[in-house]
Design an enzyme around this catalytic site. Structure first.
Site, mmCIF file in Angstrom:
data_model
loop_
_atom_site.group_PDB
_atom_site.id
_atom_site.type_symbol
_atom_site.label_atom_id
_atom_site.label_comp_id
_atom_site.label_asym_id
_atom_site.label_seq_id
_atom_site.Cartn_x
_atom_site.Cartn_y
_atom_site.Cartn_z
ATOM 1 N N CYS A 171 -19.172 20.158 23.590
ATOM 2 C CA CYS A 171 -19.946 21.313 23.125
ATOM 3 C C CYS A 171 -18.830 22.422 22.606
ATOM 4 O O CYS A 171 -17.559 22.116 22.711
ATOM 5 C CB CYS A 171 -20.454 21.907 24.389
ATOM 6 N N CYS A 174 -16.697 23.846 25.029
ATOM 7 C CA CYS A 174 -15.466 23.022 25.576
ATOM 8 C C CYS A 174 -14.456 23.382 24.472
ATOM 9 O O CYS A 174 -13.181 23.462 24.799
ATOM 10 C CB CYS A 174 -15.857 21.686 25.612
ATOM 11 N N CYS A 243 -20.416 25.444 -10.082
ATOM 12 C CA CYS A 243 -20.544 26.625 -9.327
ATOM 13 C C CYS A 243 -19.876 26.403 -7.847
ATOM 14 O O CYS A 243 -19.514 25.344 -7.518
ATOM 15 C CB CYS A 243 -22.042 27.002 -9.102
ATOM 16 N N ASP A 624 6.316 55.575 -1.375
ATOM 17 C CA ASP A 624 7.893 55.882 -0.984
ATOM 18 C C ASP A 624 8.437 56.393 -2.040
ATOM 19 O O ASP A 624 8.353 56.310 -3.148
ATOM 20 C CB ASP A 624 8.557 54.388 -0.466
#
Length: 930
Positions: A171, A174, A243, A624
């Site tokens: 699952c 898990c 596409c 900066d």
């Protein structure tokens, strides 16, 4: 295996080494075979799963260092344990290494450390390989003491990616728990458990057997992916990929094959990157089953290059289909019977719809219904109700649309292929006194290549002989050639214009700046922007909903209300055709591909659609100061003579003193006299006066250069110049006084000058809609104010540490929402990372800028920044236009369908036309100028 007759078996040494970089069984076999060739080996076994090499060898015959060197020469790193005593081979990345002499001295210093067996500094790549049994931290400290910086090289830390197939995974919960458990292991960088395919992908620097043991302890099993077959990585060029939806389905089909570990289809570049244990023919066959073509990359170099029409067989079938439709229509117009026209229309449908039907059948088998399936149903339905002309027209128009889409997308993809063609396939190399023309993959670091006038430079390197102008536009976007002389750096893909150059290679072909740009741009074009993610999710639910609606329209009116079946069935077919999401799905990626490819050609590297969109939405930008708005290098700005002194006399005295100085400002003065061709005399008895200045003797007389405090202590009166000194300092300049012990001769002012492009760039950014431009600097307030006023920013913050810059960016994000940060890619890393978009200066040759920034300006040219903002904003606008246009066309034709005003061929024409217009609109981004 090795000759050991001269020594005893008791002299055998057993060695167990961990090898980093083993990606497949082929790698392991290669290492085992090459090491076995060494004399003195009694046993060699390389285990791919545990990444270990186990050896028995005679140290009297073969030295341990020889074995390590052999493994390392194959491109792998080693971390080993020898008889209980830990011995490591670590690669460090160095900073501040300016010359070969520095490299030799550092190598000697590190080699002399206790606990270091050997050291090798590779000046060309700024790396150091050390064999040691002391900690890496001790070696890094020793490098710091020598005046340089060091860090363990990321590529050599042992990180590698492994993939295993899991058993017993029942699952998704898990899978999530197992993923978390593995992620918590020490030495795990990333772990991803794919529940759908029961596969684990993990990036790690611990042995794989430790990970497998953890999986088994959690109650799951691990099985070999390849049932004994060897895996390999390959890249295929794809054809017929129309596409992004097609690309996703092809990728899903490939991943589902038991012999495929990993597959990634990049629609933007029409490439398939795959790790598999089958054959090349297996890959090509699987791709062809899905309706596309594939060719192993590299093989096309040995063939005559085909043009687009030759590579797309659909074109011929489309042309035949169109001819047959025209023939049938003409015959029916002149009264031909259906016994003649129907076979012609049927043949038109079979030729034009062959590839469409094949792809539609595959999508039905895999329950991933796409536009090919919708069109196939529409054509068959039209034939079933006797609308043969409409059915044939539908097939022809759809095939024609696909052909035109493929052609326009091919044009768009050429933005990257043009970059790939920049570097020549071979170069002229001088080895052992001979000149050889060699393929690039045979050229090594340290080789000298010869580049003649008019030729492209094949490899990154440093000029060792010759002077020439080099056109760097393909890499940096600079319009004017850059003068190159011995010691200067050059890049692969740039063009040598006048003189011949000898260039020492500093990077292998796969590591060149051009190669990194190509790789990063391809990755960027493959990344999905937020708008594309929205479209993908929309299309995922939209297509099944349309099919359900079409079935309801075809069936319910007849069953519930007793309405005639054929008219409603026809409306259902038209709905299927017009509802194809082709234009919508392609609306975003084509714009991103065009914008990123166009920007790369102009020296702006945008690292993904997300950043392209984000840059287009910025409201504020922080800069900066040093190295960004300014050059980052102090220059002499003012020479102020006192009395009858001349400027040349003052600067000459300053230069004589500074010749022996190590002060950063000394370089500015020495550069100035060199540029002005000012001859200077010899000085002697140099003395550095800490914190104040320096002195030297010229022609028997002592002269001084320094700050006002030095001349105050000398007792020299300079009050008449106090106002000038104060004015220069307020302008952000450092003022140095020049004179002797009795008299002031003059002033020399030095400053970090503003880039020529900064003022114009800031002005253009405001014109592009940036509401706030702010400057951040660690300099004092006076200097910051002077620079900010000159550049024209709205605001400045001074005396900031790196963490202060980070906080300022966070504040700006709170105020303005989306904020860009422009820096040098090194000192400003925290602020760059926290901004919405980080933009680095000087990407050419700067690995850090390429790796850390979201956008890199490949030349130190701020004029590229307004272009990047303009392109991003236009791209964002085009993407929105494309999405809106696609949805509006759909809505209009849906209404026309229910009003009975639309037919099948009109629906196909509208759908195909919308897709082509969307592509054409996206391709307009190629024309955005600076």
């Amino acid at each position: 295996m090795g000759n050991a007759t001269a020594v005893k078996d008791s002299d055998l040494v057993e060695e167990h080494l961990i090898i980093y970089g083993l990606h497949c069984h082929d790698c392991a076999d290669k290492v085992e075979q090459e090491v076995s060739k060494l004399r003195g080996l009694a046993k060699v076994k390389v285990d791919y799963k545990t990444t270990q090499i186990n050896m028995l060898y005679y140290p009297e015959v073969v030295k341990r260092e020889e074995i390590l060197a052999k493994i390392q020469s194959l491109g792998y790193q080693i971390d080993g344990v020898s008889k209980g005593k830990e011995v490591k081979l670590t690669t460090f990345r160095l900073g501040g290494l300016d010359c070969g002499d520095c490299a030799a001295k550092l190598e000697k210093q590190i080699g002399a450390l206790k606990g270091v067996k050997s050291s090798k500094v590779l000046f060309g790549t700024s790396k150091m390989v050390v064999e040691h049994n002391i900690s890496e931290a001790e070696i890094i400290k020793a490098v710091d003491r020598a005046g340089y910086s060091a860090e363990v090289d990321g590529a050599a830390k042992g990180a590698r990616v492994s993939r295993v197939r899991l058993t017993g995974l029942d699952c998704a919960d898990c899978a999530a728990k197992l993923e978390k458990k593995i992620s918590q292991l020490e030495g795990i960088k990333t772990a991803k458990v794919n529940f759908g395919t029961s596969k684990l992908t993990v990036e790690h620097d611990i042995a794989l057997n430790k990970i497998i043991k953890t999986i088994e302890e959690a109650g799951y099993g691990v099985e070999a992916e390849n049932t004994g077959q060897k895996t390999k990585d390959s890249v295929f060029r794809l054809t017929g990929l129309d596409c992004a939806d097609c690309a996703a389905k092809l990728e899903k089909k490939l991943i589902a094959q038991p012999w495929v570990e990993e597959a990634k289809v990049n629609f933007a570049t029409a490439k398939l990157t795959i790790r598999y244990s089958g054959t090349v023919e297996d890959v090509i066959r699987t791709v062809e089953e899905a309706g596309y073509g594939a060719e192993l990359e590299g093989q096309e170099q040995t063939k005559v290059e085909k043009n687009f029409w030759q590579k797309n067989r659909k074109t011929i079938l489309t042309a035949i289909s169109g001819s047959l439709v025209s023939t049938g229509f003409i015959l029916s117009t002149f009264g031909a019977s259906e016994t003649i026209t129907i076979p012609i229309y049927l043949l038109a449908m079979l030729t034009g719809g062959f590839y469409t039907a094949r792809s539609g059948l595959y999508s039905l088998k895999t329950l991933s219904l796409d536009m090919n399936f919708l069109m196939s149903v529409a054509a068959i339905g039209a034939a079933a109700i006797g609308e043969w002309l409409e059915g044939a027209t539908v097939v022809f128009l759809f095939s024609l649309g696909n052909t035109l889409q493929a052609y326009t997308m091919e044009k768009t993809r050429n933005s990257i292929r043009a970059l790939m063609d920049l570097s020549p396939k071979e170069a002229l190399v001088r080895r052992n006194g001979k000149e050889l023309r060699l393929p690039l993959n045979e050229i090594e670091v340290g080789d000298v290549i010869i580049v003649k006038p008019g030729e492209r430079i094949a490899m990154d390197g440093k000029v060792t002989a010759g002077t020439s102008g080099v056109n760097q536009a393909p890499i940096t976007g600079e319009s004017m050639p850059v003068e190159k002389k011995p010691g200067d750096e050059v890049f692969a893909g740039t063009i040598n214009e006048q003189g011949s150059l000898d260039i020492e290679v500093t990077k292998l072909v796969e590591d060149t700046t051009l190669s990194k740009i190509i790789q990063l741009v391809e990755e960027a074009q493959a990344q999905k922007a937020p708008s594309q993610q929205f479209v993908d999710v929309f299309a995922k639910y939209y297509t099944p909903l349309v099919i359900f609606t079409a079935v309801a329209i075809a069936v319910l009116p007849s069953l519930v209300f007793g309405a005639p079946f054929v008219p409603w069935f026809k409306k259902a077919l038209i709905l299927l055709v017009i509802a194809c999401p082709c234009a919508l799905v392609i609306s975003t990626p084509v714009s991103i591909v065009a914008a990123i490819g166009s920007a790369a050609k102009k020296g702006v590297l945008i690292k993904g659609g997300a950043y392209l969109e984000a840059a287009g939405a910025l409201n504020a930008i922080a800069f900066d100061k040093t190295g960004t708005l300014t050059t980052g290098r102090p220059e002499v700005t003012d020479i102020v003579p006192v009395g009858n002194r001349k400027p040349e006399e003052i600067i000459e005295i300053a230069a004589v003193i500074e010749t022996r100085s190590q002060h950063p400002l000394a370089d500015a003065i020495l550069r100035y006299v060199k540029d002005k061709n000012i001859q200077i005399r010899e000085g002697y008895d140099f003395e550095s006066i800490t914190g104040k200045g320096a002195k030297t003797a010229i022609d028997g007389k002592a002269f001084y250069i320094g700050n006002p405090r030095l001349f105050e202590e000398l007792g020299v009166n300079f009050q008449t110049q106090a106002a000038k000194i104060d004015r220069l300092q307020k302008e952000g300049k450092t003022v140095m006084l020049v004179g002797d012990a009795q008299e002031l001769y003059g002033l020399v002012a030095v400053a970090d000058v503003v880039r020529e492009t900064s003022i114009k760039a800031v002005q253009k950014l405001k014109e592009e809609g940036i509401n706030k431009v702010i400057m951040l600097t660690g300099d004092n307030r006076g200097t910051a104010q002077a620079i900010s006023e000159k550049v024209g920013v709205d605001e400045f913050r001074a005396e900031l540490l790196p963490e202060d810059k980070l906080n300022v960016v966070k504040d700006l994000l709170g105020q303005h929402g989306k904020v860009g940060m422009v820096g040098d890619g090194v000192n400003d890393a925290p602020a760059l990372a926290s901004a919405t978009v980080g933009i680095a200066m000087g990407g050419a040759g700067t690995d850090t800028a390429l790796e850390t920034a979201d956008i890199a300006l490949m030349a130190d040219d701020l004029s590229k920044l307004p272009y990047a903002m303009k392109l991003s904003r236009k791209a964002l606008r085009v993407i929105k236009e494309n999405i809106a246009f696609s949805l509006i066309v759909k809505a209009i034709f849906l209404v026309l369908t229910f009003l009975g005003m639309a037919n099948l061929w009109m629906a196909v024409f509208a759908d195909t036309g919308a897709a082509l217009l969307v592509i054409a609109n996206g391709m307009r981004l190629f024309k955005v100028t600076e």
